[in-house]
Design an enzyme around this catalytic site. Structure first.
Site, PDB file in Angstrom:
ATOM      1  N   ASP A   1      15.836   7.630   5.763  1.00 36.56           N
ATOM      2  CA  ASP A   1      14.515   7.660   5.134  1.00 36.56           C
ATOM      3  C   ASP A   1      14.586   7.357   3.646  1.00 36.56           C
ATOM      4  O   ASP A   1      13.617   6.859   3.072  1.00 36.56           O
ATOM      5  CB  ASP A   1      13.876   9.046   5.318  1.00 36.56           C
ATOM      6  CG  ASP A   1      13.309   9.240   6.710  1.00 36.56           C
ATOM      7  OD1 ASP A   1      13.092   8.237   7.412  1.00 36.56           O
ATOM      8  OD2 ASP A   1      13.079  10.407   7.094  1.00 36.56           O
TER       9      ASP A   1
ATOM     10  N   TYR B   1       0.860  -1.183   0.000  1.00 37.17           N
ATOM     11  CA  TYR B   1       0.000   0.000   0.000  1.00 37.17           C
ATOM     12  C   TYR B   1       0.895   1.232   0.000  1.00 37.17           C
ATOM     13  O   TYR B   1       1.781   1.371   0.845  1.00 37.17           O
ATOM     14  CB  TYR B   1      -0.911   0.029   1.232  1.00 37.17           C
ATOM     15  CG  TYR B   1      -1.978   1.106   1.131  1.00 37.17           C
ATOM     16  CD1 TYR B   1      -3.277   0.793   0.768  1.00 37.17           C
ATOM     17  CD2 TYR B   1      -1.669   2.450   1.361  1.00 37.17           C
ATOM     18  CE1 TYR B   1      -4.252   1.778   0.637  1.00 37.17           C
ATOM     19  CE2 TYR B   1      -2.630   3.441   1.234  1.00 37.17           C
ATOM     20  CZ  TYR B   1      -3.916   3.103   0.875  1.00 37.17           C
ATOM     21  OH  TYR B   1      -4.861   4.081   0.743  1.00 37.17           O
TER      22      TYR B   1
ATOM     23  N   GLU C   1      -0.272 -36.990  28.922  1.00 36.50           N
ATOM     24  CA  GLU C   1      -1.259 -35.977  28.553  1.00 36.50           C
ATOM     25  C   GLU C   1      -2.626 -36.591  28.251  1.00 36.50           C
ATOM     26  O   GLU C   1      -3.568 -35.869  27.892  1.00 36.50           O
ATOM     27  CB  GLU C   1      -0.772 -35.186  27.335  1.00 36.50           C
ATOM     28  CG  GLU C   1       0.452 -34.325  27.635  1.00 36.50           C
ATOM     29  CD  GLU C   1       0.889 -33.473  26.448  1.00 36.50           C
ATOM     30  OE1 GLU C   1       0.327 -33.674  25.343  1.00 36.50           O
ATOM     31  OE2 GLU C   1       1.763 -32.616  26.622  1.00 36.50           O
TER      32      GLU C   1
ATOM     33  N   SER D   1       5.325   9.326  13.282  1.00 33.95           N
ATOM     34  CA  SER D   1       6.779   9.244  13.186  1.00 33.95           C
ATOM     35  C   SER D   1       7.436   9.822  14.434  1.00 33.95           C
ATOM     36  O   SER D   1       6.912  10.745  15.060  1.00 33.95           O
ATOM     37  CB  SER D   1       7.256  10.005  11.946  1.00 33.95           C
ATOM     38  OG  SER D   1       8.628   9.786  11.730  1.00 33.95           O
TER      39      SER D   1
ATOM     40  N   HIS E   1      13.259   6.216  15.603  1.00 30.48           N
ATOM     41  CA  HIS E   1      14.586   6.655  15.142  1.00 30.48           C
ATOM     42  C   HIS E   1      15.374   7.172  16.337  1.00 30.48           C
ATOM     43  O   HIS E   1      14.864   7.998  17.100  1.00 30.48           O
ATOM     44  CB  HIS E   1      14.478   7.788  14.127  1.00 30.48           C
ATOM     45  CG  HIS E   1      13.590   7.500  12.960  1.00 30.48           C
ATOM     46  ND1 HIS E   1      12.310   8.025  12.850  1.00 30.48           N
ATOM     47  CD2 HIS E   1      13.787   6.748  11.848  1.00 30.48           C
ATOM     48  CE1 HIS E   1      11.763   7.609  11.717  1.00 30.48           C
ATOM     49  NE2 HIS E   1      12.628   6.830  11.094  1.00 30.48           N
TER      50      HIS E   1
ATOM     51  N   GLN F   1      11.226  15.288  11.544  1.00 29.69           N
ATOM     52  CA  GLN F   1      10.113  14.417  11.923  1.00 29.69           C
ATOM     53  C   GLN F   1       8.861  15.230  12.219  1.00 29.69           C
ATOM     54  O   GLN F   1       7.747  14.830  11.888  1.00 29.69           O
ATOM     55  CB  GLN F   1      10.489  13.576  13.144  1.00 29.69           C
ATOM     56  CG  GLN F   1      11.672  12.661  12.915  1.00 29.69           C
ATOM     57  CD  GLN F   1      11.513  11.814  11.669  1.00 29.69           C
ATOM     58  OE1 GLN F   1      10.600  11.012  11.559  1.00 29.69           O
ATOM     59  NE2 GLN F   1      12.414  11.991  10.710  1.00 29.69           N
TER      60      GLN F   1
ATOM     61  N   GLN G   1     -11.013  -0.174   0.908  1.00 33.36           N
ATOM     62  CA  GLN G   1     -11.402  -1.046  -0.202  1.00 33.36           C
ATOM     63  C   GLN G   1     -10.189  -1.688  -0.867  1.00 33.36           C
ATOM     64  O   GLN G   1     -10.246  -2.828  -1.336  1.00 33.36           O
ATOM     65  CB  GLN G   1     -12.234  -0.283  -1.241  1.00 33.36           C
ATOM     66  CG  GLN G   1     -11.538   0.859  -1.949  1.00 33.36           C
ATOM     67  CD  GLN G   1     -11.719   2.182  -1.234  1.00 33.36           C
ATOM     68  OE1 GLN G   1     -11.967   2.205  -0.026  1.00 33.36           O
ATOM     69  NE2 GLN G   1     -11.611   3.279  -1.964  1.00 33.36           N
TER      70      GLN G   1
ATOM     71  N   HIS H   1      -1.939 -40.498  20.036  1.00 31.80           N
ATOM     72  CA  HIS H   1      -0.578 -39.974  19.849  1.00 31.80           C
ATOM     73  C   HIS H   1       0.443 -41.023  20.285  1.00 31.80           C
ATOM     74  O   HIS H   1       1.426 -41.294  19.592  1.00 31.80           O
ATOM     75  CB  HIS H   1      -0.378 -38.710  20.701  1.00 31.80           C
ATOM     76  CG  HIS H   1      -0.956 -37.457  20.095  1.00 31.80           C
ATOM     77  ND1 HIS H   1      -2.299 -37.261  19.968  1.00 31.80           N
ATOM     78  CD2 HIS H   1      -0.342 -36.347  19.598  1.00 31.80           C
ATOM     79  CE1 HIS H   1      -2.518 -36.067  19.421  1.00 31.80           C
ATOM     80  NE2 HIS H   1      -1.339 -35.499  19.180  1.00 31.80           N
TER      81      HIS H   1
ATOM     82  N   ASN I   1      -3.644   5.944   5.936  1.00 31.69           N
ATOM     83  CA  ASN I   1      -4.352   6.750   6.926  1.00 31.69           C
ATOM     84  C   ASN I   1      -5.066   5.854   7.934  1.00 31.69           C
ATOM     85  O   ASN I   1      -4.899   4.629   7.943  1.00 31.69           O
ATOM     86  CB  ASN I   1      -5.322   7.713   6.229  1.00 31.69           C
ATOM     87  CG  ASN I   1      -6.401   6.980   5.433  1.00 31.69           C
ATOM     88  OD1 ASN I   1      -6.669   5.794   5.650  1.00 31.69           O
ATOM     89  ND2 ASN I   1      -7.022   7.674   4.502  1.00 31.69           N
TER      90      ASN I   1
END
Length: 438
Positions: free
Chosen positions: A366, A135, A420, A242, A333, A264, A196, A425, A219
């Site tokens: 950066d 994204y 157990e 940041s 940072h 920043q 979406q 098993h 966002n």
């Protein structure tokens, strides 16, 4: 110029701990109304596919899409953008990409095996994810560096297909972002964003194939959507604002340190910039530099609010105490602007990225230093790491028993299984045990 102020704290004060807690407090991306909206979008895209993607994209990004091909870019589109951008910007992108690729190649993990004396083989097989989605913020914002930092590690890991989503509100799309996608080796680009786009990547549509992992910033709607689909797909992290924390002994040019803090603060009003120093006079000098340098920043209003609301200049006893405070904050940072900074590395336990020395500006990380700029925020560096090649690789355990190994391990496993109360098993293990009838 906006009214300037910056919080001053003293680590020697009795109230420092509570003052620091107040400084670090930040509201997460959790928002009931946002989450309800996002949940509706996710379900709609899961149910209706491309049709829902087109509807929400037209509504929120003011587009006029009529069919899925309207939001699909071809390789020729990316190559065209690469050829259109100015030569100096192309050279800078290519240089940064080369450095990012070289750094991340050192992170590649390899499969391994070892054989025990009885012939049993144990090991680990490393494989890359098949398909990942990136994204990238779009529109007027242009973050080609984000493309490089997310796509290149995936490519180095051996991911077969890298898909990218980038919104194009009002049909605005950055050539720099598309050029970066071409350089980084992105396979397909879809000009959609928001919840979406996350839904399309997580569930798949008629046009967009479902991915194994979604990475990249967005966002509050994107962050909320990523959190909601976690488990359906993997995600990198839920990033907060940041952050930068600078430890300085007072010997660096105060303008340099002030501009590092502002680098920043200009991100957004919630970004956090903190300076720790044992030199009270230096803190005064940096405060003066901040006020002076803010006046020339195009994003002065954003930066000044960030400094006023979430920034701080903190007086500490010495560098050792500064590191203690830094470890408590666990910053995204961390700049260590002191003489012989390497000596302090063993004491630094929690930081997303560590910038050593007076000449190492965080901004270099950066864009082009090489290490990834996708880093843990909001104190999560206590348990999280930068995005890397390892985030796009999976590990499978390998167990290959010899007859002798099956005999030895079967007896141990059967005993534990019976303890157990898991009889099947135990019997499964005992079938491979020699003279099991005895």
């Amino acid at each position: 110029m906006s009214e300037f102020s910056v919080r001053r704290l003293d680590a020697g004060n009795p109230d420092f701990s509570s003052d620091l807690d107040g400084l670090l407090a930040w509201e997460s991306v959790a928002d009931t109304q946002v989450e309800a909206t996002v949940a509706g979008i996710l379900q709609d895209v899961k149910t209706r596919g491309d049709g829902a993607v087109i509807e929400y994209t037209n509504r929120y990004d003011r587009r006029q899409l009529t069919q899925a091909t309207d939001f699909c870019l071809q390789a020729a589109d990316l190559q065209g953008a690469l050829e259109r951008i100015p030569a100096d910007k192309r050279a800078a992108l290519e240089s940064a990409a080369e450095r990012v690729r070289a750094y991340h190649e050192h992170q590649l993990q390899s499969s391994w095996q070892y054989q025990e004396t009885d012939g049993t083989v144990l090991g680990q097989q490393i494989t890359a994810m098949e398909r990942v989605g990136i994204y990238v913020p779009g529109g007027k914002a242009s973050y080609p560096s984000s493309v490089l930092m997310n796509a290149i590690p995936a490519r180095v890991a051996g991911v077969e297909e890298v898909l990218m989503v980038v919104p194009a509100p009002d049909n605005q799309l950055s050539d720099l972002v598309l050029a970066a996608a071409a350089i980084a080796g992105v396979d397909k680009v879809f000009t959609i964003g928001g919840a979406q786009a996350v839904a399309a990547l997580a569930f798949g549509t008629e046009t967009i194939a479902r991915v194994d992992k979604i990475v990249g910033p967005g966002n509050i709607f994107v962050a909320s959507a990523k959190r909601a689909v976690f488990g359906q797909v993997a995600i990198d992290m839920i990033a907060g604002p940041s952050e930068i924390l600078v430890i300085c002994d007072g010997k660096t040019d105060p303008d340099w340190i002030a501009m590092d803090l502002l680098s920043q603060a200009e991100h957004d009003e919630q970004a956090q910039s903190i300076l720790l120093s044992p030199d009270a006079g230096f803190l005064d000098a940096v405060a003066a530099s901040l006020q002076k340098l803010l006046a020339d920043l195009p994003r002065e209003a954003i930066a000044s609010r960030s400094i006023a609301e979430r920034g701080a200049l903190i007086l500490v006893r010495d560098i050792a105490q500064a590191i203690e405070v830094s470890n408590r904050i666990a910053p995204e940072h961390l700049e260590v602007s002191v003489d012989n900074p390497e000596q302090y590395l063993p004491q630094i336990r929690h930081a997303g990225a560590i910038f050593l020395g007076r000449y190492t500006a965080e901004a270099l990380g950066d864009y082009c230093a090489g290490p990834n700029h996708v880093l843990p925020t909001s104190g999560t560096a206590r348990f999280s790491s930068p995005l890397g090649v390892y985030d796009f690789q999976k590990r499978s355990s390998i167990i290959y028993c010899s007859p002798e190994g099956a005999d030895t391990l079967g007896r141990v496993a059967a005993t534990l299984a019976k303890g157990e109360g898991l009889d099947a098993h135990a019997r499964s293990a005992e079938y491979r045990v020699r003279n099991s009838a005895d």
